[in-house]
Design an enzyme around this catalytic site. Sequence first.
Site, PDB file in Angstrom:
ATOM      1  N   HIS A 146       0.809  -1.277  -0.129  1.00  0.00           N
ATOM      2  CA  HIS A 146      -0.102   0.027   0.067  1.00  0.00           C
ATOM      3  C   HIS A 146       0.800   1.249   0.138  1.00  0.00           C
ATOM      4  O   HIS A 146       0.506   2.360  -0.170  1.00  0.00           O
ATOM      5  CB  HIS A 146      -0.844  -0.026   1.159  1.00  0.00           C
ATOM      6  CG  HIS A 146      -0.308   0.473   2.545  1.00  0.00           C
ATOM      7  ND1 HIS A 146       0.006  -0.680   3.372  1.00  0.00           N
ATOM      8  CD2 HIS A 146      -0.131   1.498   3.224  1.00  0.00           C
ATOM      9  CE1 HIS A 146       0.451  -0.332   4.322  1.00  0.00           C
ATOM     10  NE2 HIS A 146       0.525   1.012   4.363  1.00  0.00           N
ATOM     11  N   ASP A 183       0.196  -7.598   1.509  1.00  0.00           N
ATOM     12  CA  ASP A 183       0.564  -6.194   1.533  1.00  0.00           C
ATOM     13  C   ASP A 183       2.003  -6.257   1.724  1.00  0.00           C
ATOM     14  O   ASP A 183       2.677  -5.366   2.545  1.00  0.00           O
ATOM     15  CB  ASP A 183      -0.022  -5.765   2.587  1.00  0.00           C
ATOM     16  CG  ASP A 183       0.014  -4.312   2.785  1.00  0.00           C
ATOM     17  OD1 ASP A 183       0.066  -3.535   1.998  1.00  0.00           O
ATOM     18  OD2 ASP A 183       0.053  -3.629   3.965  1.00  0.00           O
ATOM     19  N   SER A 235       4.585   2.684   7.794  1.00  0.00           N
ATOM     20  CA  SER A 235       4.464   1.452   6.826  1.00  0.00           C
ATOM     21  C   SER A 235       5.535   1.217   6.136  1.00  0.00           C
ATOM     22  O   SER A 235       6.231   1.819   5.504  1.00  0.00           O
ATOM     23  CB  SER A 235       3.177   1.721   6.118  1.00  0.00           C
ATOM     24  OG  SER A 235       2.245   1.839   6.894  1.00  0.00           O
TER      25      SER A 235
END
Length: 478
Positions: free
Chosen positions: A220, A253, A334
Amino acid sequence: MTENSPGPQEPPRQDPQDAYWRPQDTTRQEQPQQEQPAAKPDAQEVAREQAQWQPTHEVQRETPPESAGTDTPAHAWAAPQQQPQQVLFGSAVGGQQGQAGVYVPPSTTHTYPTPPPLGQASPPRRANGLVVGVAVLALIVGGGAGAIGGYLVSENNAASAPSSLDVPPPAANVSANAPDGTIEAVANKTLSSVVQLRTQSGEGSGFVIRQDGLVITNNHVIEQAVGGGTLKVVFQDGQTADATVIGRDPSSDLAVVQAKGVSGKTPVVLGRSDDLKVGQAVVAIGSPFELSGTVTSGIVSSLHRPTRAGGDNGSEATVMDAIQTDAAINPGNSGGPLVNMAGQVVGINSAIYSPNSSSRQQGGSVGIGFAIPIDQARRTADEIVKTGKATQTVLGVSVQTDQNGGARVSQVVQGGAAQAAGVAVGDVVTKLNDRRIDTSDALVAAVRSLAPGDKVTLTIGNGTKTVTATLGSQPVPN
């Protein structure tokens, strides 16, 4: 002036605080030292002065019911006694009149004398005024004298009083090696390998796994760069390079990107996540809110936490078997590494629980963050590096959360692992190996944490039925 809840009346007390409620006795006023004490007046003078203090109008004042209609002079000069309220758990206790500790509003009034009007003689106040004036003068003089005295003492003791400012600073710590097992040592070992990734729509983190700038991150973080978008890698030493996406797996992910035209970068040391313990200390490194090279610490709060991450729609395709940590993780972290105290990467920071966030407003850390276990990430990244694609571990069923707990099978894929094991539509999976399955996400996360070809034992219902399945695989579309 009105007061509530006066108690029984009493004669005047010789208390300076009662002076507000009755005439001053001028024969007891203190005189300044500079003046001679006034001569004591005779009885006739006292009587004339008291007569001058008789009230000409009245001020209304509440009195208790039992004193209604008794405006005697003795009571008129007495100060009221106030009955305190009883408080129970922050509230006044209710009740009827006569109960102990209960406040009852008075229903009658009582009068108090007021000072004589203009034109009538008033009792001498010069002594009292002088006392106040002398007191103020004493405060002023005392304050000034104290300040001067303090200044002189400070001046006299300046040479002998100890001061931290007079102590020279300690010798500089020239040692470059922090003690092993400390946060400082972990930061020294790992920071140079952590990068910041920038796209046209945002930024995130990643870490180097090869000297030529090969980087692992979250899908992402870079998905906006797929199909022609811009992607840049900013290294810890400040070097910036363009990058391309080598491959990605939206279901887990994960993504691998390659920085262009770089060399000599320091790769991280990959650890393992299958031996992590709850309570184990960990360190998170990344670029929260574009603050690159940020180090936070915490512990492993939980393991095998089914978590949806990596997509705005919260689809099942982004469920992961997460490591939960209380190390501060914020937007921009992230893709950064979660590191053990030996400086080994054990997870990839991917998501946070943020109850007050929305699609338009990102939340911050509340001490609940999630990371992809490095064992799963390593297998997927290795496939991407070697083939450019990733494969997904599958059981061959579609499931929903059963109202009584567990994952209810709603569809069985023809020729899949579940059909070969004898799983049927309507079966409720409650365990995978020794792991309890409470929800459909728990089963999906448990399957994806394993590798294709692994054998698993599925418990159906209350345990009366068990089956053994060999997990399959399917390609993940880019």
